[in-house]
Design a protein around this motif. Structure first.
Motif, PDB file in Angstrom:
ATOM      1  N   LEU A  65       0.831  -1.210   0.000  1.00 17.93           N
ATOM      2  CA  LEU A  65       0.000   0.000   0.000  1.00 17.93           C
ATOM      3  C   LEU A  65       0.864   1.259   0.000  1.00 17.93           C
ATOM      4  CD1 LEU A  65      -2.841  -1.076   2.447  1.00 17.93           C
ATOM      5  CD2 LEU A  65      -3.012  -0.731  -0.030  1.00 17.93           C
ATOM      6  N   THR A  69       1.704   4.776  -3.319  1.00 11.71           N
ATOM      7  CA  THR A  69       1.869   6.228  -3.296  1.00 11.71           C
ATOM      8  C   THR A  69       2.735   6.688  -4.465  1.00 11.71           C
ATOM      9  OG1 THR A  69       1.723   6.141  -0.896  1.00 11.71           O
ATOM     10  CG2 THR A  69       2.526   8.192  -1.838  1.00 11.71           C
ATOM     11  N   ALA A 100      -9.353   7.285  -3.827  1.00 10.62           N
ATOM     12  CA  ALA A 100      -8.744   6.153  -3.119  1.00 10.62           C
ATOM     13  C   ALA A 100      -7.598   6.624  -2.221  1.00 10.62           C
ATOM     14  CB  ALA A 100      -8.241   5.120  -4.122  1.00 10.62           C
ATOM     15  N   ALA A 101      -6.765   7.515  -2.739  1.00 15.40           N
ATOM     16  CA  ALA A 101      -5.620   7.994  -1.954  1.00 15.40           C
ATOM     17  C   ALA A 101      -6.076   8.817  -0.753  1.00 15.40           C
ATOM     18  CB  ALA A 101      -4.689   8.817  -2.845  1.00 15.40           C
ATOM     19  N   SER A 103      -9.024   8.695   0.697  1.00 16.62           N
ATOM     20  CA  SER A 103      -9.714   7.784   1.621  1.00 16.62           C
ATOM     21  C   SER A 103      -8.699   7.010   2.450  1.00 16.62           C
ATOM     22  CB  SER A 103     -10.600   6.802   0.857  1.00 16.62           C
ATOM     23  OG  SER A 103     -11.622   7.484   0.188  1.00 16.62           O
ATOM     24  N   GLY A 104      -7.645   6.562   1.795  1.00 15.98           N
ATOM     25  CA  GLY A 104      -6.576   5.869   2.509  1.00 15.98           C
ATOM     26  C   GLY A 104      -5.918   6.766   3.542  1.00 15.98           C
ATOM     27  N   GLY A 107      -8.290   7.112   6.466  1.00 17.33           N
ATOM     28  CA  GLY A 107      -8.266   5.888   7.259  1.00 17.33           C
ATOM     29  C   GLY A 107      -6.990   5.762   8.074  1.00 17.33           C
ATOM     30  N   LEU A 108      -5.873   6.091   7.465  1.00 15.19           N
ATOM     31  CA  LEU A 108      -4.599   6.054   8.192  1.00 15.19           C
ATOM     32  C   LEU A 108      -4.576   7.063   9.333  1.00 15.19           C
ATOM     33  CD1 LEU A 108      -2.121   5.716   5.213  1.00 15.19           C
ATOM     34  CD2 LEU A 108      -2.438   4.048   7.048  1.00 15.19           C
ATOM     35  N   TRP A 151       2.692   8.966   7.644  1.00 13.63           N
ATOM     36  CA  TRP A 151       2.147   8.337   6.436  1.00 13.63           C
ATOM     37  C   TRP A 151       0.897   9.061   5.943  1.00 13.63           C
ATOM     38  CZ3 TRP A 151       0.901   2.344   6.182  1.00 13.63           C
ATOM     39  CH2 TRP A 151       0.629   1.983   4.874  1.00 13.63           C
ATOM     40  N   ALA A 152      -0.072   9.300   6.795  1.00 10.50           N
ATOM     41  CA  ALA A 152      -1.328   9.929   6.377  1.00 10.50           C
ATOM     42  C   ALA A 152      -1.120  11.330   5.808  1.00 10.50           C
ATOM     43  CB  ALA A 152      -2.326   9.948   7.532  1.00 10.50           C
TER      44      ALA A 152
END
Length: 172
Positions: A65, A69, A100-101, A103-104, A107-108, A151-152
């Motif tokens: 995942l 990026t 998608a990015a 949202s990821g 979530g992160l 990361w987020a």
């Protein structure tokens, strides 16, 4: 220093941020691999095959995942590679990739907030105080896991840069 590969219209900061993501995920993965193979990085009450599969699977999935990026700054993030069945050579939907990015990233961020709360509240079996036996183990755990907090925001910043670069002209 070697030049990081990316598309010519991608801002330099976005390239650096995208390449940093897999590197900030790596230490936690290495810690989990070390734990799985019996290194004394933490206390494990009852190591099982299921736990080992979970730890190694989590490490592989997280790193894969994180590598996605790079698609936000590389050509394969705009056109699917030809070797992919059914999708090869087709353009990547910019809205879908951005959604998608982001949202990821959301979530992160939620996971980071939750695990930070749990770790400092100390009521989870996996907080640093509950799984480490020494100051050295706790320090190693924190050194390996604290980079994940970046990361987020890095993913969100690169996703916004991707969106700005790929949006149709004249649309804000």
């Amino acid at each position: 220093m070697t030049r990081l590969k990316a598309l010519p219209d991608v801002p330099r900061w976005a390239v650096v941020a995208a390449h940093a993501v897999p590197l900030i995920v790596l230490p936690s993965g290495l810690w989990r691999v070390a734990l799985t193979f019996g290194a004394p990085v933490a206390r494990v009450e009852d190591p099982t095959l299921g736990l080992a599969v979970y730890q190694l699977g989590l490490t592989v999935v997280a790193e894969l995942l994180a590598f996605l990026t790079l698609g936000l700054v590389r050509a394969w993030g705009e056109v699917f590679p030809r070797r992919l069945p059914f999708l090869g050579g087709r353009p990547v939907a910019a809205r879908g990739a951005t959604f998608a990015a982001l949202s990821g990233a959301l979530g992160l961020a939620a996971l980071t907030c939750w695990f930070t709360y749990v770790a400092f509240a100390g009521f989870a079996p996996y907080s640093p105080d509950n799984i480490t036996e020494s100051t050295l183990q706790k320090t190693l755990f924190l050194v390996c896991y604290l980079p994940l907090a970046a990361w987020a925001p890095l993913l969100a910043a690169v996703a916004v840069a991707y969106h700005r670069r790929r949006r149709p002209q004249g649309i804000g």
